[in-house]
Design a protein around this motif. Structure first.
Motif, PDB file in Angstrom:
ATOM      1  N   ARG A   1      40.760  46.735  31.126  1.00  0.00           N
ATOM      2  CA  ARG A   1      40.723  45.282  30.915  1.00  0.00           C
ATOM      3  C   ARG A   1      41.318  44.970  29.543  1.00  0.00           C
ATOM      4  O   ARG A   1      41.083  45.708  28.595  1.00  0.00           O
ATOM      5  CB  ARG A   1      39.276  44.784  30.903  1.00  0.00           C
ATOM      6  CG  ARG A   1      38.615  44.747  32.252  1.00  0.00           C
ATOM      7  CD  ARG A   1      37.120  44.531  32.118  1.00  0.00           C
ATOM      8  NE  ARG A   1      36.781  43.307  31.417  1.00  0.00           N
ATOM      9  CZ  ARG A   1      36.128  42.278  31.961  1.00  0.00           C
ATOM     10  NH1 ARG A   1      35.717  42.352  33.214  1.00  0.00           N
ATOM     11  NH2 ARG A   1      35.862  41.199  31.276  1.00  0.00           N
TER      12      ARG A   1
ATOM     13  N   THR B   1      40.270  39.237  35.251  1.00  0.00           N
ATOM     14  CA  THR B   1      41.237  39.168  36.344  1.00  0.00           C
ATOM     15  C   THR B   1      42.622  39.598  35.869  1.00  0.00           C
ATOM     16  O   THR B   1      43.636  39.215  36.454  1.00  0.00           O
ATOM     17  CB  THR B   1      41.277  37.753  36.953  1.00  0.00           C
ATOM     18  OG1 THR B   1      41.499  36.792  35.905  1.00  0.00           O
ATOM     19  CG2 THR B   1      39.976  37.437  37.679  1.00  0.00           C
ATOM     20  N   SER B   2      42.644  40.387  34.796  1.00  0.00           N
ATOM     21  CA  SER B   2      43.886  40.912  34.245  1.00  0.00           C
ATOM     22  C   SER B   2      43.702  42.397  33.944  1.00  0.00           C
ATOM     23  O   SER B   2      42.580  42.906  33.975  1.00  0.00           O
ATOM     24  CB  SER B   2      44.256  40.159  32.956  1.00  0.00           C
ATOM     25  OG  SER B   2      44.409  38.769  33.220  1.00  0.00           O
ATOM     26  N   ALA B   3      44.812  43.087  33.664  1.00  0.00           N
ATOM     27  CA  ALA B   3      44.733  44.514  33.369  1.00  0.00           C
ATOM     28  C   ALA B   3      45.841  44.898  32.401  1.00  0.00           C
ATOM     29  O   ALA B   3      46.899  44.272  32.374  1.00  0.00           O
ATOM     30  CB  ALA B   3      44.862  45.340  34.655  1.00  0.00           C
TER      31      ALA B   3
ATOM     32  N   THR C   1      48.635  39.788  34.299  1.00  0.00           N
ATOM     33  CA  THR C   1      47.678  38.718  34.052  1.00  0.00           C
ATOM     34  C   THR C   1      47.518  37.928  35.344  1.00  0.00           C
ATOM     35  O   THR C   1      48.483  37.725  36.091  1.00  0.00           O
ATOM     36  CB  THR C   1      48.144  37.774  32.921  1.00  0.00           C
ATOM     37  OG1 THR C   1      49.497  37.374  33.151  1.00  0.00           O
ATOM     38  CG2 THR C   1      48.033  38.463  31.564  1.00  0.00           C
TER      39      THR C   1
ATOM     40  N   LEU D   1      49.225  49.116  37.948  1.00  0.00           N
ATOM     41  CA  LEU D   1      48.460  47.992  37.381  1.00  0.00           C
ATOM     42  C   LEU D   1      47.982  47.047  38.481  1.00  0.00           C
ATOM     43  O   LEU D   1      46.817  46.655  38.509  1.00  0.00           O
ATOM     44  CB  LEU D   1      49.316  47.223  36.370  1.00  0.00           C
ATOM     45  CG  LEU D   1      49.402  47.814  34.971  1.00  0.00           C
ATOM     46  CD1 LEU D   1      50.587  47.231  34.221  1.00  0.00           C
ATOM     47  CD2 LEU D   1      48.109  47.555  34.205  1.00  0.00           C
TER      48      LEU D   1
ATOM     49  N   LEU E   1      44.094  46.614  39.400  1.00  0.00           N
ATOM     50  CA  LEU E   1      43.478  45.298  39.216  1.00  0.00           C
ATOM     51  C   LEU E   1      42.888  44.784  40.518  1.00  0.00           C
ATOM     52  O   LEU E   1      41.736  44.338  40.550  1.00  0.00           O
ATOM     53  CB  LEU E   1      44.508  44.304  38.675  1.00  0.00           C
ATOM     54  CG  LEU E   1      44.000  42.866  38.539  1.00  0.00           C
ATOM     55  CD1 LEU E   1      42.817  42.778  37.583  1.00  0.00           C
ATOM     56  CD2 LEU E   1      45.133  41.942  38.103  1.00  0.00           C
ATOM     57  N   THR E   2      43.647  44.838  41.609  1.00  0.00           N
ATOM     58  CA  THR E   2      43.125  44.277  42.857  1.00  0.00           C
ATOM     59  C   THR E   2      41.987  45.125  43.415  1.00  0.00           C
ATOM     60  O   THR E   2      41.082  44.588  44.049  1.00  0.00           O
ATOM     61  CB  THR E   2      44.242  44.057  43.905  1.00  0.00           C
ATOM     62  OG1 THR E   2      44.941  45.284  44.123  1.00  0.00           O
ATOM     63  CG2 THR E   2      45.212  42.988  43.441  1.00  0.00           C
TER      64      THR E   2
ATOM     65  N   ARG F   1      39.757  46.647  41.488  1.00  0.00           N
ATOM     66  CA  ARG F   1      38.601  46.261  40.655  1.00  0.00           C
ATOM     67  C   ARG F   1      38.062  44.894  41.061  1.00  0.00           C
ATOM     68  O   ARG F   1      36.871  44.743  41.320  1.00  0.00           O
ATOM     69  CB  ARG F   1      38.985  46.244  39.173  1.00  0.00           C
ATOM     70  CG  ARG F   1      37.899  45.637  38.306  1.00  0.00           C
ATOM     71  CD  ARG F   1      38.047  45.843  36.807  1.00  0.00           C
ATOM     72  NE  ARG F   1      39.327  45.722  36.202  1.00  0.00           N
ATOM     73  CZ  ARG F   1      39.803  44.596  35.623  1.00  0.00           C
ATOM     74  NH1 ARG F   1      39.102  43.485  35.621  1.00  0.00           N
ATOM     75  NH2 ARG F   1      40.983  44.605  35.046  1.00  0.00           N
TER      76      ARG F   1
END
Length: 173
Positions: free
Chosen positions: A12, A49-51, A65, A96, A100-101, A103
């Motif tokens: 994150r 909601t970003s990584a 982002t 990435l 992200l998706t 998580r």
């Protein structure tokens, strides 16, 4: 995760990463560069909601982002994706997006991803269509913002890519 990504950590973002995200966006040559202030805010308010991808020293070398759409709480809107020039071609952007998706899918039940891509951005189109195929999802496309809506000079139209429904990754059944 491939060997090329093994030395990277998907994490994150923190507020202290804002300057690096701004620099990576600036150096990308393709993204609309937003104010440095906006990247600091993003790292504070939308870190969930970003990584970021971090190198062995913990420095950001890529980021994605995004935010969950208020009217569509199961949809992640991906705002920007960028990877530092020295790290391109290693599948970091895909890692990435997947990280992200995965998580936020687990945390918030995300079932679809949206992003906008200009017609001249073949690299982003490949990134998101391959993402869709990895996740067993279909892709629909429609112009979201016509070129004449942009007040600051010539701008390509922004085409909305809707990807979904996402199917769980086989490793997590």
């Amino acid at each position: 995760m491939t060997a090329a990504q093994a030395d990277l950590l998907i994490d994150r973002p923190a507020v202290t990463d804002g300057a690096a995200l701004w620099r990576i966006a600036k150096d990308s040559g393709t993204l609309d560069l937003n104010s440095s202030y906006s990247y600091l805010l993003w790292c504070r308010d939308f870190a969930g909601t970003s990584a970021v991808a971090r190198d062995g020293d913990g420095e950001p070398v890529g980021f994605v982002t995004g935010y969950v759409r208020p009217e569509r709480p199961h949809t992640l809107l991906v705002w920007q994706v960028a990877v530092d020039a020295a790290y391109r071609g290693r599948g970091i952007a895909a890692a990435l997006l997947d990280g992200l998706t995965e998580r936020i899918g687990a945390e918030r039940g995300i079932t679809s991803v949206e992003t906008t891509i200009t017609p001249d951005n073949a690299a982003s189109e490949r990134l998101f269509t391959s993402y869709a195929s990895r996740h067993g999802a279909s892709v629909s496309r429609a112009v979201l913002f016509d070129a004449d809506l942009f007040p600051d000079g010539p701008h390509e139209p922004e085409v909305l890519f809707r990807i979904g429904p996402l199917t769980p990754h086989p490793a997590h059944h």
